[in-house]
Design an enzyme around this catalytic site. Structure first.
Site, PDB file in Angstrom:
ATOM      1  N   GLY A 251       0.803  -1.222   0.000  1.00  0.00           N
ATOM      2  CA  GLY A 251       0.000   0.000   0.000  1.00  0.00           C
ATOM      3  C   GLY A 251       0.835   1.272   0.000  1.00  0.00           C
ATOM      4  CD  GLN A 252       6.796   2.974  -1.003  1.00  0.00           C
ATOM      5  OE1 GLN A 252       7.143   1.863  -1.398  1.00  0.00           O
ATOM      6  NE2 GLN A 252       7.650   3.976  -0.864  1.00  0.00           N
TER       7      GLN A 252
ATOM      8  CG  HIS B  59       6.710   7.285   4.058  1.00  0.00           C
ATOM      9  ND1 HIS B  59       6.839   7.131   2.684  1.00  0.00           N
ATOM     10  CD2 HIS B  59       5.525   6.715   4.388  1.00  0.00           C
ATOM     11  CE1 HIS B  59       5.786   6.480   2.216  1.00  0.00           C
ATOM     12  NE2 HIS B  59       4.975   6.209   3.237  1.00  0.00           N
ATOM     13  CG  LEU B  60       9.731   4.678  10.855  1.00  0.00           C
ATOM     14  CD1 LEU B  60       9.439   3.208  10.549  1.00  0.00           C
ATOM     15  CD2 LEU B  60      11.023   4.795  11.687  1.00  0.00           C
ATOM     16  CG  HIS B  61       3.460   5.060   8.253  1.00  0.00           C
ATOM     17  ND1 HIS B  61       2.363   5.832   7.958  1.00  0.00           N
ATOM     18  CD2 HIS B  61       3.909   4.581   7.071  1.00  0.00           C
ATOM     19  CE1 HIS B  61       2.147   5.812   6.650  1.00  0.00           C
ATOM     20  NE2 HIS B  61       3.073   5.050   6.080  1.00  0.00           N
TER      21      HIS B  61
HETATM   22  P1  5GP Z   1       2.159   5.212   2.446  1.00  0.00           P
HETATM   23  O1  5GP Z   1       0.818   4.626   2.104  1.00  0.00           O
HETATM   24  O2  5GP Z   1       2.930   5.616   1.211  1.00  0.00           O
HETATM   25  O3  5GP Z   1       2.972   4.351   3.370  1.00  0.00           O
HETATM   26  O4  5GP Z   1       1.863   6.497   3.301  1.00  0.00           O
HETATM   27  C1  5GP Z   1       1.807   7.777   2.773  1.00  0.00           C
HETATM   28  C2  5GP Z   1       1.212   8.644   3.854  1.00  0.00           C
HETATM   29  O5  5GP Z   1       1.430   9.988   3.495  1.00  0.00           O
HETATM   30  C3  5GP Z   1      -0.301   8.469   4.013  1.00  0.00           C
HETATM   31  O6  5GP Z   1      -0.571   8.064   5.353  1.00  0.00           O
HETATM   32  C4  5GP Z   1      -0.869   9.850   3.700  1.00  0.00           C
HETATM   33  O7  5GP Z   1      -1.933  10.200   4.546  1.00  0.00           O
HETATM   34  C5  5GP Z   1       0.335  10.757   3.902  1.00  0.00           C
HETATM   35  N1  5GP Z   1       0.355  11.925   3.046  1.00  0.00           N
HETATM   36  C6  5GP Z   1       0.162  11.949   1.689  1.00  0.00           C
HETATM   37  N2  5GP Z   1       0.289  13.205   1.221  1.00  0.00           N
HETATM   38  C7  5GP Z   1       0.577  13.983   2.305  1.00  0.00           C
HETATM   39  C8  5GP Z   1       0.822  15.380   2.451  1.00  0.00           C
HETATM   40  O8  5GP Z   1       0.810  16.175   1.504  1.00  0.00           O
HETATM   41  N3  5GP Z   1       1.097  15.830   3.715  1.00  0.00           N
HETATM   42  C9  5GP Z   1       1.105  14.991   4.780  1.00  0.00           C
HETATM   43  N4  5GP Z   1       1.369  15.543   5.979  1.00  0.00           N
HETATM   44  N5  5GP Z   1       0.889  13.675   4.683  1.00  0.00           N
HETATM   45  C10 5GP Z   1       0.617  13.179   3.453  1.00  0.00           C
END
Ligand code: 5GP
Ligand code: ZN
Length: 113
Positions: free
Chosen positions: A92-93, A99-101
């Protein structure tokens, strides 16, 4: 990288709520939080995915985890927290900048969905 949203956040070209930053790392609040505390911790350097890491990035990756520790301390996440790298399509990236959540403030189930 030209079109990368997280590079733009790191450069402050796109606003975000930054909770920690240093020479190597920036951490900011997720726009769509999935927990009471949901922080994204990124390297300033654009690295798309784990697959594109090189051995020279190992210290930098450790810095992401150490930033998580500092932020968790600041946020007083004494009951624990979850750290997640989504990596690649099946995970789901969505954003192609590592990025580390850091998620906390509630209980999480295991295995992760
Ligand atoms: P992924 O699904 O790639 O692991 O997580 C991407 C994360 O980035 C998601 O949780 C989404 O809510 C967050 N995100 C996407 N665009 C932005 C943005 O413009 N600003 C912030 N603060 N978070 C974002
Ligand atoms: Zn980037």
């Amino acid at each position: 990288m030209g079109n990368c949203i997280f590079c733009k956040i790191a450069a402050k070209e796109i606003p975000s709520t930054i909770v920690y930053e240093d020479e190597h790392v920036v951490a900011f609040r997720d726009l769509n939080p999935q927990a009471p505390e949901h922080i994204l911790i990124i390297p300033r350097k654009h690295i798309a995915r784990i697959e594109t890491l090189t051995e020279s990035d190992t210290e930098l990756m450790g810095r992401l985890v150490f930033a998580a520790k500092r932020i968790a301390d600041d946020l007083k996440l004494k009951n624990g927290y979850r750290l997640i790298f989504n990596n690649g399509a099946d995970s789901g990236q969505e954003v192609e900048h590592i990025h580390l959540h850091l998620m906390g403030g509630r209980k999480f189930s295991w295995p992760a969905g």
